[in-house]
Design a protein around this motif. Structure first.
Motif, PDB file in Angstrom:
ATOM      1  N   UNK A 132      46.935 -47.965  26.070  1.00 22.84           N
ATOM      2  CA  UNK A 132      46.921 -48.645  24.914  1.00 22.84           C
ATOM      3  C   UNK A 132      48.207 -48.763  24.275  1.00 22.84           C
ATOM      4  N   UNK A 135      50.720 -50.193  26.135  1.00 25.32           N
ATOM      5  CA  UNK A 135      50.978 -51.766  25.895  1.00 25.32           C
ATOM      6  C   UNK A 135      51.289 -52.297  24.524  1.00 25.32           C
ATOM      7  N   UNK A 136      50.860 -51.568  23.716  1.00 24.86           N
ATOM      8  CA  UNK A 136      51.734 -51.675  22.056  1.00 24.86           C
ATOM      9  C   UNK A 136      52.970 -51.671  22.136  1.00 24.86           C
ATOM     10  N   UNK A 233      43.697 -44.938  15.890  1.00 26.53           N
ATOM     11  CA  UNK A 233      43.975 -46.557  15.940  1.00 26.53           C
ATOM     12  C   UNK A 233      45.449 -46.539  15.572  1.00 26.53           C
ATOM     13  N   UNK A 235      48.226 -49.703  14.374  1.00 27.15           N
ATOM     14  CA  UNK A 235      48.527 -51.095  14.252  1.00 27.15           C
ATOM     15  C   UNK A 235      49.905 -51.556  13.852  1.00 27.15           C
ATOM     16  N   UNK A 242      50.937 -59.039  14.331  1.00 25.80           N
ATOM     17  CA  UNK A 242      50.330 -57.684  14.676  1.00 25.80           C
ATOM     18  C   UNK A 242      49.846 -57.267  15.841  1.00 25.80           C
ATOM     19  N   UNK A 243      49.820 -56.146  16.375  1.00 22.49           N
ATOM     20  CA  UNK A 243      49.174 -55.674  17.540  1.00 22.49           C
ATOM     21  C   UNK A 243      48.444 -54.136  17.224  1.00 22.49           C
ATOM     22  N   UNK A 244      47.358 -53.958  17.710  1.00 18.55           N
ATOM     23  CA  UNK A 244      46.571 -52.904  17.388  1.00 18.55           C
ATOM     24  C   UNK A 244      45.723 -52.371  18.660  1.00 18.55           C
ATOM     25  N   UNK A 245      45.837 -50.956  18.650  1.00 18.82           N
ATOM     26  CA  UNK A 245      44.682 -50.390  19.743  1.00 18.82           C
ATOM     27  C   UNK A 245      43.447 -50.888  19.324  1.00 18.82           C
ATOM     28  N   UNK A 246      42.884 -51.262  20.709  1.00 18.88           N
ATOM     29  CA  UNK A 246      41.403 -51.729  20.525  1.00 18.88           C
ATOM     30  C   UNK A 246      40.563 -50.340  21.075  1.00 18.88           C
ATOM     31  N   UNK A 247      39.213 -50.455  20.658  1.00 17.51           N
ATOM     32  CA  UNK A 247      38.393 -49.303  21.065  1.00 17.51           C
ATOM     33  C   UNK A 247      38.430 -49.533  22.798  1.00 17.51           C
TER      34      UNK A 247
ATOM     35  N   UNK D 250      43.433 -53.025  26.109  1.00 20.50           N
ATOM     36  CA  UNK D 250      43.234 -51.791  25.230  1.00 20.50           C
ATOM     37  C   UNK D 250      44.174 -52.166  23.986  1.00 20.50           C
ATOM     38  N   UNK D 252      44.480 -55.397  20.866  1.00 15.79           N
ATOM     39  CA  UNK D 252      44.409 -56.729  20.270  1.00 15.79           C
ATOM     40  C   UNK D 252      45.579 -57.253  19.677  1.00 15.79           C
ATOM     41  N   UNK D 254      47.206 -60.303  16.770  1.00 17.33           N
ATOM     42  CA  UNK D 254      46.878 -61.272  15.724  1.00 17.33           C
ATOM     43  C   UNK D 254      48.320 -61.866  15.824  1.00 17.33           C
TER      44      UNK D 254
END
Lengths: 335, 335, 335, 335
Positions: A132, A135-136, A233, A235, A242-247, D250, D252, D254
């Motif tokens: 995660x 990838x962020x 988490x 973001x 914006x990009x956020x860690x997903x569960x 992993x 998401x 926006x």
């Protein structure tokens, strides 16, 4: 590819034992040959599983002829001395975070590594290897978010262990974000504030506001008694998105009036992939006689920021972050 | 139920025209009888749709025998004077936020309403009527989250209008959170810091850290040039769990390499339900000769905090929030 | 806009009482003037809330001079006769689904309406007014999905009421999808199979496979004892992408090891918006002396398909769907 | 743990080359010693990366003294013969799906393995090792869903390769679900229907309805030209709840009016974890001289069901699934 890395592991509590298992089961070209723990029974048990033997002392393990590289997962207070011993022995070492208990001790490690003229130390900031987070960072670097402006972090545990203090929450938990945010942004921290809504008793949760050299602001909520589970988490907010860690849970459940995913209570399970990739990267660099990823310098910087964070928590004021100049050994990084 | 509320609407730009449409289409027992706007053509057009007529002046509308209650959706600088006129006429009024341009002006409205001895003013903090925010508050009150400790807010627009300044971002956008957070928590704001990662040019995004009387901390990111769309998020963090606004879009799309939901660029559409429920609640209270929901006092408090926020943005320091004592007229609320 | 629609409501069980409340609270220009229910106490209670009076009989209500339009929410077996009475009286009527218990009875309603020469009947297929379904259809029509190829439907209740049978699951629950799918696709059903994994006892869940005239296939899972709650899902699969109903709950919760949304157990709450928009649209058409939306013809078609579905469930075979030719009165629709 | 498995790989197209890389990088105790491909340049390139050498023929590789176990990733038509050769040589083999092109050929493999008296064959149904599917099965077995009643499967590719036919969609794509569903449920398939909305041209998407011996029904949508990306979904519906595969991405995003996750177009990336865990499990069983996981019997069953599926697609009828009796060698499984 035919070479084999013989690994000694110092400290086989939950973290160290998990590293032994991961090395044995998922990291080719490594073999755990020696294990040391003050709890000898535990050391025996883990050594047996890995097909290695029990060392008589940590120092003996570090200098053993059967050990090419060392993993340090013993109590925090022993880290700096063990890493210095590894440097003296010229052996690659993966040291669990924190690198040291104080910034001064971490600086001594940096100086010793610089004196040796090559990187041998990797610090266990495993989030850099988490799919995660990785990838962020790729998403940000690919320009999909435009220019970054803020980062919002949340770091929660179900319950704190005994002996937690306001300072230990910074140095033991928030320290992950103190490394991850600069790494994500290729930037460095210049100032920090830490406050808590809880005035009496354990100051938990804590809210840190972090200023980067570029001006970017990061918030960090650390809450070690969040009750509902272990949760991380992040973001990154940019001028284009914006990009956020997903569960990261692969199954969702509809049951008893709820539609959702389970939250793990266990950070080892949560970051299992990160630990595996971390050990894989470490073993490769160690086979080549060096180190990669989070360096002693990164470990030192995290200690410097954490000390400023603890001071900020106690004073209620913003504290500046003033590391020494970075030695050229660590120039390959962007910071 | 047989009574009818005859409503006059001052200002029929995007917001006011939407209110006229909502009143006509979704709020029983109301009829828009008069409309005023400095743009007479626009006033005519909207009045026609509603079956009402165009008033010659805002003051004329307020005092008209065909108007039982007034909606104020004209430019901010006219709000306080128009609300004072409604109070003088003894007519219920829904005033778009902000109640006034300065805290002093807002205080004059409060004093006038107190002098009249009964509530007639409702301020257009429509988020209190949003199904998501309302459920957040119910969830918290039901004890599902334990004791609240932090609130994280995000408030983004795709692009700012002309003339935006650091101050106008606080007084025009962040003011929503300055009302919502105290309302959610039944608490009041005692201190605020506002910083921005952008030093030159428009200070956007902004990060506010807000301290409540209870010690609870709230973060607010306001970003009026977030590019990707209009977005409002809120997470309440408690000792037993957390609750967050979920995206309210009823359809998800898998298309062109993406699985997700559309983000509206339009806050009127985003909060359409909130506006409808707000006008419904207002019309009922107005039919009964009074007002409910966000009061002139709440409007004043938001102005006080916003002024502290603007000062904080400019000084870089924490500013305390020091309203006057609350008149007993507003005691029914918990704050 | 000054006209008022005086509404009589026959049957004020859960559904009818909810309609009365929605009409009173959210549908301007309507007034519930008369209420009838075989349970007189209940009728009184609901009438009082609405400010209306209790009618002595359903027929009396239909023909009352104080009733301009009728809502039929009484037991299914009474629907066709009441709608025929409304047609005889020339009054617009909203009839809860199903329009009739048999396709033959539904056809008689169609014939009576055709004989009158204008639409007066709207059938309560409220999903067409649900924001989610409406957006699904707009998304499809806008071409975002390319050409539709399949539709997957899931329709679950927490627990079935007493007296449920294999047939009643089709005629009482699946009938919603039997209307929704043709409406979504602007297509008609030509064949249906229905099977169940449960051979002994109540055949629940059921799986229907539906063939459209265009060849498009639709699956429908109906499960009236799904235990975890009330849940409705629909995914339209096209050559360029797919669109799915998303959970419409505005707040997500992290609590006790779970991160998710609550699932309602209550279909009235789940579709509250749909009922409101349905009644609003109906009242407008009724004020204009007619009807819009799902027609008696749609009600008849749903009955025809449901009968084929029941036969298919019992025979294990595919059953063709063979309605009579569509009268030109219903030509405005695409089907 | 000190033993080493010397692996020969036949066929190093996309799949085979990925297996070589995974074995080298993530599967301890294995070494790729020989590689064969009809494209000699490609074979050389892959062999070099792995530190192995190029074999002169597939048969030579199978019988080489430097090869302890074999991975078959060559064209489908060569699978059965190569696996038979491995059995003759007494070497463990991992064969990519399908085990054979016809059920008869697969049966010959089963008979040869039975004649040898011990399991040596593992078929590459890697989904059984996917973290999501594995958790689905654990969730079901743990009783969280009550008794299973239905399974809904979706299997989509962005675009089909050249030469796709109605039959090849069943035997090449749907075959995954034909193995996964019985494995998930510990049940066997007794009947299948396959239909498509597309009458002319490639029958794609296809809808299969599968009946299990227990009565449980499964739906499978296979759509090899779904345009938007590669997507695999599965929902198990039980009497106490349902469990679904969640998107495994992993992060998401926006951006540009959308809030969602990226959909991969690449099934190798999508199932990277599954391939790694599969090869790990295979290497352990092979080191112990045997095989585990999906067996030749499972491969045969999948071929039998796929043949019934193809017949069903062409006839439009339900086809029964009639395998031979299961040899006792395969009794350890529940089926």
């Amino acid at each position: 590819m035919s070479a084999e890395l013989r690994v000694g592991v110092v400290g086989v509590g939950a973290m160290g034992a998990d590293h032994v298992r991961t090395l044995s089961e998922a990291v080719p070209s490594t073999r755990v040959t020696e294990v040391f723990d003050r709890d000898t029974d535990r050391a025996k048990q883990v050594a047996e599983l890995a097909g290695g033997r029990v060392a008589e002392s940590a120092e003996g393990l570090v200098h053993s002829a059967d050990v090419d590289a060392v993993v340090v997962a013993s109590p925090d207070s022993t880290h700096a001395a063990l890493v210095l011993a590894c440097l003296a022995a010229g052996k690659p070492v993966l040291c669990e975070k924190p690198l040291a208990v104080t910034a001064d001790d971490a600086l001594r490690v940096v100086e010793a590594e610089v004196a040796g003229g090559r990187r041998l130390v990797q610090v266990g900031f495993m989030r850099r290897y988490d799919p995660g987070y990785a990838r962020l960072k790729r998403t940000l670097r690919a320009g999909l978010l435009g220019e970054p402006r803020m980062v919002h972090n949340v770091h929660r545990n179900a319950a704190s262990g005994p002996g937690s203090t306001g300072a230990s929450i910074v140095t033991g938990s928030m320290i992950h974000e103190l490394d991850t945010v600069p790494w994500l942004l290729d930037d460095r921290i210049v100032g920090i504030r830490v406050t808590s809504p809880v005035a009496d008793g354990l100051p938990d949760p804590q809210l840190a506001v972090i200023e980067m050299a570029s001006g970017i602001l990061a918030t960090v909520e650390v809450f070690v008694n969040a009750a509902y589970g272990y949760d991380v988490r992040c973001e990154v907010v940019g001028t284009a998105g914006t990009a956020s860690l997903a569960p990261a849970v692969p199954v969702s459940l509809r049951s008893a009036g709820t539609d959702g995913v389970e939250v793990s209570s266990d950070f080892v399970a949560h970051f299992a992939d990160a630990y595996r990739v971390e050990l894989l990267a470490w073993s490769r660099a160690a086979l080549a006689g060096g180190a990669e990823g989070p360096s002693a310098w990164d470990g030192y910087l995290a200690n410097v920021v954490a000390e400023a964070g603890v001071a900020a928590l106690h004073s209620g004021e913003r504290h500046a972050v003033s590391p020494v100049d970075r030695p050229s050994l660590y120039d390959e990084g962007v910071r």
